[in-house]
Design a protein around this motif. Structure first.
Motif, PDB file in Angstrom:
ATOM      1  N   SER A 224      38.555 -17.040  13.831  1.00 54.08           N
ATOM      2  CA  SER A 224      39.578 -18.060  14.905  1.00 54.08           C
ATOM      3  C   SER A 224      41.154 -17.766  14.721  1.00 54.08           C
ATOM      4  CB  SER A 224      39.374 -18.977  14.120  1.00 54.08           C
ATOM      5  OG  SER A 224      39.971 -20.165  13.191  1.00 54.08           O
TER       6      SER A 224
ATOM      7  N   GLN B  55      32.759 -19.717  21.156  1.00 53.50           N
ATOM      8  CA  GLN B  55      32.358 -19.942  19.607  1.00 53.50           C
ATOM      9  C   GLN B  55      31.248 -20.481  19.559  1.00 53.50           C
ATOM     10  OE1 GLN B  55      33.350 -19.366  15.385  1.00 53.50           O
ATOM     11  NE2 GLN B  55      35.636 -20.062  16.622  1.00 53.50           N
TER      12      GLN B  55
ATOM     13  N   ALA C 278      33.635 -12.367  14.278  1.00 50.67           N
ATOM     14  CA  ALA C 278      33.005 -12.596  14.196  1.00 50.67           C
ATOM     15  C   ALA C 278      33.490 -14.040  13.833  1.00 50.67           C
ATOM     16  CB  ALA C 278      31.787 -13.027  13.862  1.00 50.67           C
TER      17      ALA C 278
ATOM     18  N   SER D 216      32.738 -23.895  12.510  1.00 53.72           N
ATOM     19  CA  SER D 216      32.033 -23.092  13.158  1.00 53.72           C
ATOM     20  C   SER D 216      30.152 -23.319  12.750  1.00 53.72           C
ATOM     21  CB  SER D 216      31.962 -21.123  12.860  1.00 53.72           C
ATOM     22  OG  SER D 216      30.432 -20.400  13.277  1.00 53.72           O
TER      23      SER D 216
ATOM     24  N   THR E 159      31.340 -25.306  22.081  1.00 50.18           N
ATOM     25  CA  THR E 159      31.693 -24.109  23.062  1.00 50.18           C
ATOM     26  C   THR E 159      33.096 -23.970  22.046  1.00 50.18           C
ATOM     27  OG1 THR E 159      30.201 -23.077  23.865  1.00 50.18           O
ATOM     28  CG2 THR E 159      31.809 -21.766  23.647  1.00 50.18           C
TER      29      THR E 159
END
Length: 163
Positions: free
Chosen positions: A29, A90, A26, A106, A86
């Motif tokens: 990138s 993410q 998660a 993030s 977004t």
């Protein structure tokens, strides 16, 4: 009873390993910043945590690249503020330092995974009060152990796009 506690230990260890792998996935990138290899924009400006904040790469200087995905209109991001967007699928925070400099990170706090909230030039985590610099992603205070992962962005015309 020892067989049961051994099984529990095995299940807990496997669960922890799976959760760790999911957390790492998660946090990754598309610009491979998690692998230690800087993206072209990070190499040009000294990395996502530099004070330049991506000046050269984010000026939209007609680099001739095929263009990324538009994540915001330049006009929708006030200078000196961060806005939620977004990016690359993410939650992210997009910050505009000046007319030609944008940075994106993030929105997931590196401490416990809560979503940070924009407050001017800072990003604050409501869960445990970590504070990050909106221009660099660096930790300014709180329990967060690492800066927010950078997401490569640049200005292209009147759009802010991912790299």
């Amino acid at each position: 009873m020892t067989a049961t506690s051994h099984s529990r230990r095995t299940v807990l260890a496997a669960t922890a390993a799976s959760a760790g792998a999911l957390a790492l996935a998660a946090c990754g990138s598309d610009d491979d910043s998690s692998s230690g290899s800087p993206s072209p924009s990070q190499a040009a400006d000294g990395g996502a945590g530099s004070e330049a904040g991506g000046d050269e790469a984010s000026a939209g200087s007609g680099s001739g690249s095929a263009g990324g995905t538009a994540i915001a209109d330049v006009a929708d991001v006030p200078v000196g503020e961060a806005v939620p967007v977004t990016a690359d699928g993410q939650e992210a925070m997009l910050f505009r330092a000046d007319e030609t400099t944008v940075a994106c990170f993030s929105a997931i706090c590196t401490h416990a995974g809560c979503s940070v909230q924009p407050e001017g030039v800072e990003l604050r985590c409501p869960c445990h009060q970590s504070v990050f610099d909106a221009a660099t992603g660096e930790v300014l205070g709180g329990p967060a152990p690492e800066p927010l992962p950078a997401i490569g962005v640049r200005i292209e015309g009147d759009q802010i796009v991912t790299e």
